[in-house]
Design an enzyme around this catalytic site. Structure first.
Site: not given
Ligand code: PMP
Length: 287
Positions: A52, A151, A184
């Site tokens: 990622r 990200k 989300e």
């Molecule tokens: N959405 C956002 C905006 C995030 O910053 C994160 C990570 N903190 C997630 C979803 C969850 O992703 P992950 O399971 O890879 O931590």
């Protein structure tokens, strides 16, 4: 105890881990990052996180200043140097030093930072009782603006929604996309349970493709749960049987109230609890 920080190719003391005020990561939020857990001394899903990271960097045309294999070594060295057994790694790649202008291509060297530290978890009680959240009015970034799949260091969109949550005395907020569908939470992905089936919005709805989300989808499959990726509305959240969030820091956390609507019987439901338990076992190498 002072930490050892990986900065531009070597470990340095925390007090010496300083970056230039001309770094475009600071000036423009120009860069990408990952948050990764360490469980029992093992870096959790490192391959997926690095994939990622490199993909995020590719989208914003940033060269990660290290090969993937060397990066694995640097992460492991940083974890070891800080004696982290259960903790959290923050991997940051900034555009590096440039001028005050926006042009990213004047920044000749991307900067790589690795921090390995203890993790601030939600209190256990919150997992048992479940969390209350709200819907944010701040709309998730349009995919043609800043792609939510990247990200990036530019988290202002999420920060604005987080402020709404905190103003309402809750830790998290659901963000909806420009069409009104669930995208989300500010730092977590969203799942609901309805009539025994598990639903989560597709990534195209404006979510980061969470690593925890991917693991939970896999675990739900192993439990023979019906797992569906589809657009969800605010109403779907209000009338579901169970609601939970997933993320690196939060893992799997049950939501028991949103916008003053109680979910289920007001406690984390059975499928949420099952998936939390399965996630714990998976993360701790017990399965
Ligand atoms: N959405 C956002 C905006 C995030 O910053 C994160 C990570 N903190 C997630 C979803 C969850 O992703 P992950 O399971 O890879 O931590």
């Amino acid at each position: 105890m002072a930490l050892k920080i990986w900065l531009d190719g070597k470990l340095v003391d925390e007090a010496d881990a300083k970056v230039s005020v001309f770094d475009h990561g600071l000036l423009y939020g120009d860069g990408v990052f990952e948050g990764i857990r360490v469980y029992k001394g093992r870096v959790f899903e490192l391959d997926a996180h690095l994939k990622r990271l490199y993909q995020s960097a590719k989208v914003i045309r940033l060269d990660v200043p290290m090969s993937r294999d060397d990066l694995v070594g640097a992460v492991e060295k940083t974890v070891e140097a800080n004696g982290i057994v259960d903790g959290y790694i923050r991997l940051v790649v900034t555009r590096g030093v440039g001028t005050l202008g926006l042009n990213p291509f004047v920044c000749k060297n991307g900067r790589l930072i690795i921090i390995a530290d203890a993790i601030q978890l939600y209190p256990e009680e919150l997992y048992e009782k479940g969390m209350k959240i709200i819907s944010a009015t701040t709309v998730r970034n349009h995919p043609l603006a800043i792609p939510p799949q990247v990200k990036s260091l530019n988290y202002l969109n999420n920060t604005l929604a987080k402020i709404e949550a905190l103003d309402n005395d809750v830790p998290e907020a659901i963000m909806y996309n420009h069409e009104g569908y669930v995208a989300e939470a500010t730092g977590d992905n969203v799942f609901i349970v309805r009539d025994g089936a598990v639903y989560t919005p597709p990534v195209e709805a404006g979510a980061l493709e969470g690593i925890t989300r991917g693991v939970v989808i896999k675990l739900a499959g192993q439990e023979n749960l019906e797992m569906v990726e589809k657009n969800l509305t605010r109403c779907d959240l209000y009338i579901c049987d169970e609601l939970f969030l997933t993320g690196t820091a939060a893992e799997v956390i049950g939501i028991v109230e949103i916008d003053a609507r109680v979910i289920g019987d007001g406690r984390p439901g059975p499928i949420t609890r099952l998936l939390r338990k399965k996630f714990f076992e998976y993360a701790h190498g017990e399965k």
